[in-house]
Motif scaffolding. Sequence first.
Motif, PDB file in Angstrom:
ATOM      1  N   ALA A 282     -22.906  37.597  -4.744  1.00  0.00           N
ATOM      2  CA  ALA A 282     -23.516  37.375  -6.053  1.00  0.00           C
ATOM      3  C   ALA A 282     -23.248  35.950  -6.526  1.00  0.00           C
ATOM      4  N   TRP A 283     -22.055  35.455  -6.251  1.00  0.00           N
ATOM      5  CA  TRP A 283     -21.688  34.089  -6.654  1.00  0.00           C
ATOM      6  C   TRP A 283     -22.612  33.054  -6.013  1.00  0.00           C
ATOM      7  N   LEU A 284     -22.965  33.247  -4.746  1.00  0.00           N
ATOM      8  CA  LEU A 284     -23.902  32.338  -4.088  1.00  0.00           C
ATOM      9  C   LEU A 284     -25.277  32.391  -4.737  1.00  0.00           C
ATOM     10  N   LEU A 285     -25.709  33.585  -5.096  1.00  0.00           N
ATOM     11  CA  LEU A 285     -27.064  33.772  -5.615  1.00  0.00           C
ATOM     12  C   LEU A 285     -27.212  33.330  -7.064  1.00  0.00           C
ATOM     13  N   ARG A 286     -26.118  32.895  -7.679  1.00  0.00           N
ATOM     14  CA  ARG A 286     -26.200  32.422  -9.069  1.00  0.00           C
ATOM     15  C   ARG A 286     -27.009  31.133  -9.166  1.00  0.00           C
ATOM     16  N   VAL A 290     -30.379  28.171  -3.903  1.00  0.00           N
ATOM     17  CA  VAL A 290     -30.117  29.001  -2.722  1.00  0.00           C
ATOM     18  C   VAL A 290     -31.312  29.924  -2.536  1.00  0.00           C
ATOM     19  N   GLY A 291     -32.038  29.734  -1.441  1.00  0.00           N
ATOM     20  CA  GLY A 291     -33.263  30.501  -1.229  1.00  0.00           C
ATOM     21  C   GLY A 291     -33.028  31.921  -0.782  1.00  0.00           C
ATOM     22  N   SER A 292     -31.937  32.154  -0.046  1.00  0.00           N
ATOM     23  CA  SER A 292     -31.563  33.481   0.421  1.00  0.00           C
ATOM     24  C   SER A 292     -30.200  33.353   1.076  1.00  0.00           C
ATOM     25  N   ILE A 293     -29.472  34.463   1.173  1.00  0.00           N
ATOM     26  CA  ILE A 293     -28.231  34.463   1.939  1.00  0.00           C
ATOM     27  C   ILE A 293     -28.441  35.352   3.158  1.00  0.00           C
ATOM     28  N   HIS A 312     -25.463  43.460  -9.656  1.00  0.00           N
ATOM     29  CA  HIS A 312     -24.701  42.757 -10.691  1.00  0.00           C
ATOM     30  C   HIS A 312     -24.597  41.289 -10.292  1.00  0.00           C
ATOM     31  N   LEU A 313     -25.620  40.511 -10.615  1.00  0.00           N
ATOM     32  CA  LEU A 313     -25.666  39.102 -10.224  1.00  0.00           C
ATOM     33  C   LEU A 313     -25.224  38.152 -11.330  1.00  0.00           C
TER      34      LEU A 313
END
Length: 329
Positions: A282-286, A290-293, A312-313
Amino acid sequence: MVYAAAGDRYDIMPYRRVSDSGLILPDMSLGFWRNMGDQRPLADSKKVILKAFDLGIFSFDNASNYGPSNGTAEDTFGAVYQSDLKPYRNELVITTKAGYHMWPGPLGEFSGKKTLVNALDLSLQRMHLDYVDIFYAHRWDPNTNLRETAETLDLLVRQGKALYVGVSNYSAKEVAEIAAIFEELHTPFIGNQISYNMLNRQAEEDQMLDILDQHHAGLIAYGPLAEGLLTDRYLNGLTDTSFLHRVNAFVAKDPAATVRKLNELNAIAENRQQTLAQMAMAWLLRDRRVGSIVFGATSIKHLEMNVKATEHLAFTPEELAAIEQVLAK
């Protein structure tokens, strides 16, 4: 039994646009690096792949050298595509890469024209595809003229074998150099796939995210859990660091300090009613850049637990400050 995808799949997984391009990716993509190929039964891999699609993961990431034996991860995906996913081709984002050692001899690696052209042709054959959605140059080639690499990627788009191109494991400086050539050629450059996670923040430190954004591209983050470090697996200690990818190998310098850091992060995750792994993703997607993980999964249980991260982002300023305080130690 004929496979039919879950009707609610696009209600489960959030998705996002890569920069201002027309390409949309799910927040999470399924990667095939270590978890698909000739050492795992096809029936097991098929269950994970189809469950991923049912959960709204429509992006599948591969490479010519994934396996463990080169090409066998693409063989695995190709078999599942042929038997079950082919009717959904218009919904799928299928990506592959070339550049690490793929076949014997000096032409079996790096990013020369002959190598990249042959590699993509082989990938398309293995996956039973007419084209891939993204084709990446898998690593920087110190010996081949950069223009040759860029022009070859551009050619593959013009031939209809790839819709977009990208690079992988390039530094910020290297991205800026090849992006300038892509802009000159009008090549649809979509981004850089690199290691990025809470413990490896090089993408922030060297302005990679900003440079990609300036070139209308995104960062595709692999290794979001740092090879399992950002899970509950090592909260009681880290005695063996041999499994670590080269970009996370720095933790071997002080394993005890890393374990303390992981436990402090885990406490923050528990307060968010998440596992450490879920919070890390979730921390990366904040960050919208970032296009995708890209993550791997060896079981449906593993897959479902990771997908729960998207429930829960949001982070409060206090949570982000607490995470920064831990990571700065």
